[in-house]
Write an enzyme that holds these catalytic residues in place. Structure first.
Site, PDB file in Angstrom:
ATOM      1  N   GLY A  45       0.851  -1.176   0.000  1.00 32.64           N
ATOM      2  CA  GLY A  45       0.000   0.000   0.000  1.00 32.64           C
ATOM      3  C   GLY A  45       0.891   1.232   0.000  1.00 32.64           C
ATOM      4  CB  THR A  46       1.321   3.921  -2.144  1.00 24.14           C
ATOM      5  OG1 THR A  46      -0.003   4.061  -2.647  1.00 24.14           O
ATOM      6  CG2 THR A  46       2.028   2.859  -2.973  1.00 24.14           C
TER       7      THR A  46
END
Length: 264
Positions: A45-46
């Protein structure tokens, strides 16, 4: 499989598992170091962020997940309601992050059922720190969990933001914070617009703008996808409880932001 035995009177579900059924928390052996070859690739996930405003706190995240240089998911959920007054944003290795969210929510519910009262926001933040600390062996192998925990403190009557390091160290941010691959870009964007005692509307607009700016600079951060109808997820947490900003509202804000960008 050994049956559960509720003879442990701890109000912590996590400690209960640790003592009585540690195999349920066992961590997989991934690789032994440089001689084991290249590290496996994981879905990450960013960008996530949170900022305080006059009546509470806003927490938001983009929707893109990456695996190496590939887009692994365009609709990943990175913001999770953990109870009526708090939420957790996740970045890092997606699998352990999501497992930690589930365990953390259970931990909070377990405490409330046994104690008949809610954990303080400070207590919740400490519980999450303990879980991150327990993830340290996996973090050393690349499965790093990097959350933001935000909520409304009913005792202090204010929104609060907590960040963590991979050892479980817990630190409070006074105004705003962002992390993940586009975290630095989002933080720079917030820094230009942030001021104390923002209205809820102003805080939401700043969060949307910061995620947009991060997507412009960081390839791992997903930008607004008006064609597919994919928008950031954003929660607003205040004294009255937590609520999610609707997709229709996000679409309107992003269209306004894009129109303004074209004019300039």
């Amino acid at each position: 499989m050994k049956n559960f035995e509720f003879d442990d009177h701890s109000s912590s579900f996590y400690q209960f598992l640790t003592k009585q059924h540690p195999h349920l928390l066992e961590q997989p052996y991934l690789h032994s170091g440089p001689d084991s070859g290249s590290s496996p690739s994981f879905i990450h996930g960013t960008t996530i962020l949170a900022l305080k405003y006059a009546d509470g706190v806003v927490i938001a995240g983009d929707r893109r997940a990456t695996e190496g240089h590939q887009i692994a998911d365009r609709t990943m959920k990175k913001i999770f309601k953990t109870d009526d007054f708090s939420a957790m944003g996740i970045s890092g290795a997606a699998g352990p992050c999501i497992d930690m969210v589930r365990l953390f929510k259970t931990e909070i519910e377990h405490y409330e059922k046994l104690e008949g009262s809610s954990l303080t926001l400070e207590g919740k933040a400490n519980k999450l720190g303990e879980m991150i600390k327990a993830n340290l062996p996996l973090a050393f192998q690349g499965l790093i969990v990097i959350p933001i925990f935000a909520g409304y403190d009913l005792k202090r009557n204010e929104g609060r933001i907590f960040k963590y390091d991979i050892t479980g160290g817990r630190y409070e941010e006074a105004e705003y914070y962002s992390t993940g691959s586009g975290g630095k870009d989002a933080k720079n964007s917030i820094k230009k617009m942030y001021r104390k005692n923002l209205s809820q509307e102003q805080a939401i607009r700043i969060a949307v703008s910061a995620l947009y700016d991060a997507s412009e600079e960081d390839s791992a951060t997903g930008g607004p996808d008006l064609i597919r109808g994919i928008y950031p997820i954003m929660n607003v947490i205040k004294k009255e409880g937590i609520s999610e900003v609707s997709d229709d509202r996000m679409k309107s804000l992003l269209e306004s932001l894009l129109d303004h960008s074209k004019e300039n």
